[in-house]
Design an enzyme around this catalytic site. Structure first.
Site, PDB file in Angstrom:
ATOM      1  N   HIS A  68     -33.955 -44.420 -42.839  1.00 22.63           N
ATOM      2  CA  HIS A  68     -34.029 -43.202 -43.655  1.00 22.63           C
ATOM      3  C   HIS A  68     -34.942 -43.350 -44.870  1.00 22.63           C
ATOM      4  O   HIS A  68     -35.012 -44.421 -45.481  1.00 22.63           O
ATOM      5  CB  HIS A  68     -32.621 -42.820 -44.133  1.00 22.63           C
ATOM      6  CG  HIS A  68     -31.647 -42.632 -43.012  1.00 22.63           C
ATOM      7  ND1 HIS A  68     -31.843 -41.719 -42.007  1.00 22.63           N
ATOM      8  CD2 HIS A  68     -30.472 -43.244 -42.731  1.00 22.63           C
ATOM      9  CE1 HIS A  68     -30.832 -41.779 -41.158  1.00 22.63           C
ATOM     10  NE2 HIS A  68     -29.987 -42.710 -41.571  1.00 22.63           N
ATOM     11  N   LYS A  95     -30.025 -75.314 -25.175  1.00 27.89           N
ATOM     12  CA  LYS A  95     -30.616 -75.521 -26.508  1.00 27.89           C
ATOM     13  C   LYS A  95     -31.268 -74.221 -26.953  1.00 27.89           C
ATOM     14  O   LYS A  95     -31.996 -73.596 -26.189  1.00 27.89           O
ATOM     15  CB  LYS A  95     -31.661 -76.644 -26.430  1.00 27.89           C
ATOM     16  CG  LYS A  95     -32.097 -77.152 -27.772  1.00 27.89           C
ATOM     17  CD  LYS A  95     -30.999 -77.910 -28.505  1.00 27.89           C
ATOM     18  CE  LYS A  95     -31.175 -79.405 -28.433  1.00 27.89           C
ATOM     19  NZ  LYS A  95     -30.002 -80.131 -28.948  1.00 27.89           N
ATOM     20  N   THR A 124     -28.090 -80.872 -23.834  1.00 27.78           N
ATOM     21  CA  THR A 124     -28.955 -79.837 -24.407  1.00 27.78           C
ATOM     22  C   THR A 124     -30.238 -80.492 -24.919  1.00 27.78           C
ATOM     23  O   THR A 124     -31.308 -79.877 -24.898  1.00 27.78           O
ATOM     24  CB  THR A 124     -28.253 -79.062 -25.544  1.00 27.78           C
ATOM     25  OG1 THR A 124     -28.010 -79.924 -26.633  1.00 27.78           O
ATOM     26  CG2 THR A 124     -26.964 -78.443 -25.061  1.00 27.78           C
ATOM     27  N   ASP A 125     -30.147 -81.727 -25.338  1.00 34.58           N
ATOM     28  CA  ASP A 125     -31.344 -82.452 -25.774  1.00 34.58           C
ATOM     29  C   ASP A 125     -32.321 -82.651 -24.606  1.00 34.58           C
ATOM     30  O   ASP A 125     -33.537 -82.509 -24.764  1.00 34.58           O
ATOM     31  CB  ASP A 125     -30.945 -83.803 -26.373  1.00 34.58           C
ATOM     32  CG  ASP A 125     -32.107 -84.437 -27.112  1.00 34.58           C
ATOM     33  OD1 ASP A 125     -32.578 -83.825 -28.090  1.00 34.58           O
ATOM     34  OD2 ASP A 125     -32.576 -85.511 -26.674  1.00 34.58           O
ATOM     35  N   VAL A 163     -34.351 -38.343 -32.758  1.00 34.10           N
ATOM     36  CA  VAL A 163     -34.645 -39.706 -32.288  1.00 34.10           C
ATOM     37  C   VAL A 163     -34.252 -39.808 -30.812  1.00 34.10           C
ATOM     38  O   VAL A 163     -34.970 -40.411 -29.998  1.00 34.10           O
ATOM     39  CB  VAL A 163     -33.877 -40.742 -33.142  1.00 34.10           C
ATOM     40  CG1 VAL A 163     -34.116 -42.147 -32.626  1.00 34.10           C
ATOM     41  CG2 VAL A 163     -34.269 -40.630 -34.608  1.00 34.10           C
ATOM     42  N   GLN A 164     -33.117 -39.196 -30.477  1.00 30.50           N
ATOM     43  CA  GLN A 164     -32.619 -39.282 -29.096  1.00 30.50           C
ATOM     44  C   GLN A 164     -33.679 -38.802 -28.103  1.00 30.50           C
ATOM     45  O   GLN A 164     -33.940 -39.444 -27.079  1.00 30.50           O
ATOM     46  CB  GLN A 164     -31.346 -38.408 -28.935  1.00 30.50           C
ATOM     47  CG  GLN A 164     -30.078 -39.007 -29.484  1.00 30.50           C
ATOM     48  CD  GLN A 164     -29.828 -38.717 -30.970  1.00 30.50           C
ATOM     49  OE1 GLN A 164     -30.762 -38.468 -31.725  1.00 30.50           O
ATOM     50  NE2 GLN A 164     -28.578 -38.797 -31.380  1.00 30.50           N
TER      51      GLN A 164
HETATM   52  O1  LIG Z   1     -32.622 -37.788 -34.839  1.00 27.28           O
HETATM   53  C1  LIG Z   1     -31.491 -37.907 -35.349  1.00 27.28           C
HETATM   54  N1  LIG Z   1     -30.427 -38.111 -34.539  1.00 27.28           N
HETATM   55  C2  LIG Z   1     -29.138 -38.217 -35.022  1.00 27.28           C
HETATM   56  O2  LIG Z   1     -28.161 -38.388 -34.249  1.00 27.28           O
HETATM   57  C3  LIG Z   1     -28.985 -38.138 -36.415  1.00 27.28           C
HETATM   58  N2  LIG Z   1     -27.900 -38.204 -37.219  1.00 27.28           N
HETATM   59  C4  LIG Z   1     -28.351 -38.073 -38.499  1.00 27.28           C
HETATM   60  O3  LIG Z   1     -27.622 -38.088 -39.536  1.00 27.28           O
HETATM   61  N3  LIG Z   1     -29.699 -37.905 -38.511  1.00 27.28           N
HETATM   62  C5  LIG Z   1     -30.117 -37.945 -37.227  1.00 27.28           C
HETATM   63  N4  LIG Z   1     -31.350 -37.834 -36.683  1.00 27.28           N
END
Ligand SMILES: O=c1[nH]c(=O)c2[nH]c(=O)[nH]c2[nH]1
Length: 327
Positions: free
Chosen positions: A283, A42, A87-88, A254-255
């Protein structure tokens, strides 16, 4: 062995078989298959637990998904329901176990539910429980905490997933989701592939906003304080993203920030084994104010950007504590 009946008719033109959908069985010589996974339960079982300590009340609201797997496929194959724990009934089990044992943490309750299904029913071979906790926070007035009034504070959501196979230890995962964070500087993105597909310029200073999804597994939960562990991972993510309050911290992508956050969480909690994160890159675009040539913005103190929810970048990585503890 069940008698196998084929009810298929072939259209001569295009050889598309029309199979009688009401027939329980088809010829195994026409299609042969095997089960990869079965499970049923559930979803979205909601309950709120209230514990009264005199005038001071404590609440815990959860949404639970249950899923169990049986040691046979009689139900799927032959329509034989005799082994099915409805599931009940699984929903009722959730209410009953919460009433009997209480929910101290969602992780402990998930473990309790798995154990219950495996101990109570010999033919259950796997139990999987997913729980999300609603972010109620005690209302405060001039630094004083209210005894019985709460406000929903969806800063982030806490979840867990506990899975246990018969004869094995429970695998416990915990997580944070829907935590939207933003910083307005100390973020750049430069020196990425420059070819005929690229339009994005190098940027030294940009918004960095994301909606954190983070899930980690524990290698050992003996004596583990699940609340503290969750708070530590959450703080590790926020601190890695934001840096010191007065200055912040630089992010080249970001990575890189994602990986650092994961590493920091691993370093802070020895019981965390694997950790995965998904960080959408939400963005904020520049608005081209040059399109308003008749307007005068010279003395303007503020900048205006366009928040955009779609499309967003989507950055992910999962890391694991290596045997030598060197990542
Ligand atoms: O930090 C970022 N990683 C990306 O892989 C990426 N690709 C993108 O267009 N902007 C960003 N910014």
């Amino acid at each position: 062995m069940q008698e196998v009946i084929l009810k298929a008719f072939f259209i001569v033109d295009n050889f598309l078989p029309i199979i009688d959908p009401y027939s329980c069985t088809m010829s195994s010589s026409v299609v042969s298959s095997e089960f990869v996974h079965t499970g049923y339960g559930k979803n979205y079982v909601k309950l709120i637990q209230l514990r009264r300590d005199g005038p001071v009340h404590y609440v815990k609201e959860v949404e639970v998904n249950t899923q169990i797997t049986l040691n046979n496929h009689r139900d799927y194959l032959f329509g034989d329901n005799s082994d099915i724990i409805a599931t009940d009934s699984q929903k009722n089990t959730t209410y009953i176990l919460a009433k009997q044992f209480g929910i101290e943490t969602i992780e402990k309750f998930g473990m309790l539910m798995c154990e219950h299904f495996l101990n109570k029913y010999r033919h259950v071979v796997n139990a999987k429980i997913y729980i999300e906790e609603a972010p109620w926070r005690r209302i405060e007035k001039n630094g004083r905490q209210h005894v019985h009034a709460f406000v929903m504070s969806p800063e982030s959501k806490r979840f867990c997933e506990v899975e246990q196979k018969r004869g094995e230890k429970a695998c416990v995962a915990a997580g944070i989701k829907d935590m939207k964070i933003l910083k307005t500087t100390q973020s750049a993105f430069r020196n990425f592939v420059d070819d005929e597909y690229r339009t994005l310029p190098d940027v030294d200073d940009r918004f960095f906003s994301t909606i954190v999804y983070c899930r980690w597994t524990y290698n050992d939960v003996t004596g583990l304080d699940f609340d503290r562990a969750w708070d530590i991972v959450k703080s590790a993510i926020i601190d890695t993203f934001a840096g010191p309050p007065e200055t912040g911290v630089f992010s080249p992508s970001v990575q890189k920030t994602l990986y650092l956050a994961e590493k920091n969480a691993l370093a802070l909690i020895p019981q965390v084994d694997t950790i995965e994160m998904t960080l959408p890159n939400v963005h904020y675009f520049n608005i081209d104010f040059k399109r308003f040539p008749k307007m005068e913005f010279g003395g303007s103190k503020q900048d205006v950007y366009l928040p955009t929810d779609k499309p967003s970048g989507n950055i992910q990585a999962t890391i694991r504590r290596s045997q030598t503890s060197k990542l």
